[in-house]
Design a protein around this motif. Structure first.
Motif, PDB file in Angstrom:
ATOM      1  N   ASP A 156      -5.397   0.312   4.974  1.00  0.00           N
ATOM      2  CA  ASP A 156      -6.804   0.602   5.265  1.00  0.00           C
ATOM      3  C   ASP A 156      -7.072   2.105   5.271  1.00  0.00           C
ATOM      4  OD1 ASP A 156      -7.115  -2.117   5.555  1.00  0.00           O
ATOM      5  OD2 ASP A 156      -7.030  -2.072   7.745  1.00  0.00           O
ATOM      6  N   GLY A 159      -7.327   3.809   1.908  1.00  0.00           N
ATOM      7  CA  GLY A 159      -8.304   3.303   0.953  1.00  0.00           C
ATOM      8  C   GLY A 159      -7.687   2.565  -0.220  1.00  0.00           C
ATOM      9  N   GLU A 160      -6.504   1.999  -0.038  1.00  0.00           N
ATOM     10  CA  GLU A 160      -5.812   1.309  -1.129  1.00  0.00           C
ATOM     11  C   GLU A 160      -6.306  -0.133  -1.260  1.00  0.00           C
ATOM     12  OE1 GLU A 160      -1.614   3.733  -0.307  1.00  0.00           O
ATOM     13  OE2 GLU A 160      -1.907   1.675   0.378  1.00  0.00           O
ATOM     14  N   ASP A 161      -6.234  -0.671  -2.478  1.00  0.00           N
ATOM     15  CA  ASP A 161      -6.600  -2.072  -2.669  1.00  0.00           C
ATOM     16  C   ASP A 161      -5.500  -2.885  -3.355  1.00  0.00           C
ATOM     17  OD1 ASP A 161      -6.698  -1.201  -5.265  1.00  0.00           O
ATOM     18  OD2 ASP A 161      -8.844  -1.531  -5.537  1.00  0.00           O
ATOM     19  N   ARG A 204      -9.912  -7.632   1.701  1.00  0.00           N
ATOM     20  CA  ARG A 204      -8.580  -7.066   1.447  1.00  0.00           C
ATOM     21  C   ARG A 204      -7.542  -7.546   2.437  1.00  0.00           C
ATOM     22  NH1 ARG A 204      -8.986  -2.396   3.013  1.00  0.00           N
ATOM     23  NH2 ARG A 204      -6.891  -1.788   2.371  1.00  0.00           N
ATOM     24  N   LYS A 252     -12.437  -7.631   5.736  1.00  0.00           N
ATOM     25  CA  LYS A 252     -12.411  -6.413   4.919  1.00  0.00           C
ATOM     26  C   LYS A 252     -11.215  -5.530   5.246  1.00  0.00           C
ATOM     27  CE  LYS A 252     -16.354  -7.219   2.810  1.00  0.00           C
ATOM     28  NZ  LYS A 252     -16.408  -7.519   1.353  1.00  0.00           N
ATOM     29  N   THR A 253     -10.787  -5.545   6.499  1.00  0.00           N
ATOM     30  CA  THR A 253      -9.689  -4.678   6.936  1.00  0.00           C
ATOM     31  C   THR A 253      -8.685  -5.477   7.755  1.00  0.00           C
ATOM     32  OG1 THR A 253     -10.716  -4.045   9.035  1.00  0.00           O
ATOM     33  CG2 THR A 253     -11.298  -2.747   7.072  1.00  0.00           C
TER      34      THR A 253
END
Length: 280
Positions: A156, A159-161, A204, A252-253
């Motif tokens: 998180d 900012g990696e996906d 994510r 999301k996180t």
């Protein structure tokens, strides 16, 4: 007459992590106690002191993560009437692989009228990682189980996906040798998996929780209790089918996912609380 010499290039053999951890319990003085402990390679098991009648074991991968070609094997055998809690020291990290999949295999046996909490912390998939994970559980008559596997696509804070990460995750749960639950999760690094409304829908972090109750009625009661407090505006849902209660959650996180699943796990664990290592 001259002959050209062909240069032979031998690829180096890369060092790979191997780890095995096995624990067997016994019952004595109304408590679940250690009977057998085996550990090899990077697989370690520690037994923290608790004030519960259950036995808590912490699985540790001293390699600090896994990558292509690594192989971890965990196993546990819970004696009849016992209660074992299995967790991990921290989030497992699946790092970039240049070839093979990393493999993690878990085999669990739960004796008659015993309970097992399989509560590993999240697995973080890094970019270009490849993970093949298997969970096999054998339950005796009257045995119960609470199990979770949760996945974070990247970190998180960074900012990696991990859009190119690959995952194969297979569960097989049996009661007295008969298959009662099977599921397979696969991420193929396709953009539709991340964005489709029927799949991750831009989330994510995701988790699957399975509770196998002793009876169908107990599973239905637990399902109704969970549905009463699950937030209606979040991507989490529970369903009961026979003795099985299944909860799926997305967020999301990783932190948002924990806020969804922690109340669920507390409701379903045999001890009514989570291991200390789960507390942020």
């Amino acid at each position: 007459m001259k002959f050209a010499q062909k240069e032979i290039v031998i690829a180096p053999t890369l060092q790979r992590a191997r780890g095995i951890g096995r624990i067997v319990t016994k019952q004595g003085d109304s408590r679940t106690r250690l009977d057998t402990l085996f550990q090899e390679g990077c697989g370690k098991i520690r037994l923290p002191n608790t004030h519960s009648s259950s036995l808590e074991a912490v699985l540790i991968n001293t390699a600090g993560g896994i990558t292509g070609g690594d192989h971890l094997q965990w196993s546990a055998d819970v004696a009849a009437g016992g209660h074992l809690v299995l967790t991990t020291q921290a989030c497992e990290r699946s790092y970039r692989s240049t070839g093979d999949f990393a493999r993690v295999e878990t085999h669990l046996r739960v004796g008659a009228d015993a309970h097992l909490d399989w509560l590993p912390q999240e697995t973080i998939l890094f970019a270009a990682s490849k993970l093949d994970r298997k969970l096999d559980v054998d339950l005796a008559g009257g045995a119960t189980l609470t199990a979770i596997e949760s996945v974070l696509l990247g970190r998180d804070a960074m900012g990696e996906d991990a859009s190119d990460a690959l995952l194969r995750d297979n569960w097989r749960i049996r009661r007295n040798g008969q298959l009662i639950h099977a599921e397979a999760t696969q991420l193929c690094a396709h953009s539709a998996e991340r964005s489709s409304l029927s799949l991750l829908a831009g989330n994510r972090a995701f988790a699957s929780v399975l509770h196998v109750a002793a009876t169908k009625e107990r599973a239905e009661t637990l399902c109704a209790r969970l549905r009463a407090f699950l937030p209606a505006d979040s991507a989490i849902a529970a369903s009961a089918n026979g003795e099985r209660l299944v909860i799926r959650a997305m967020a999301k996180t990783g932190l948002a996912l924990r806020r969804l699943i922690v109340p669920v796990l507390i409701e379903l664990t045999g001890a009514g609380s989570l291991p200390r290592l789960w507390h942020l």
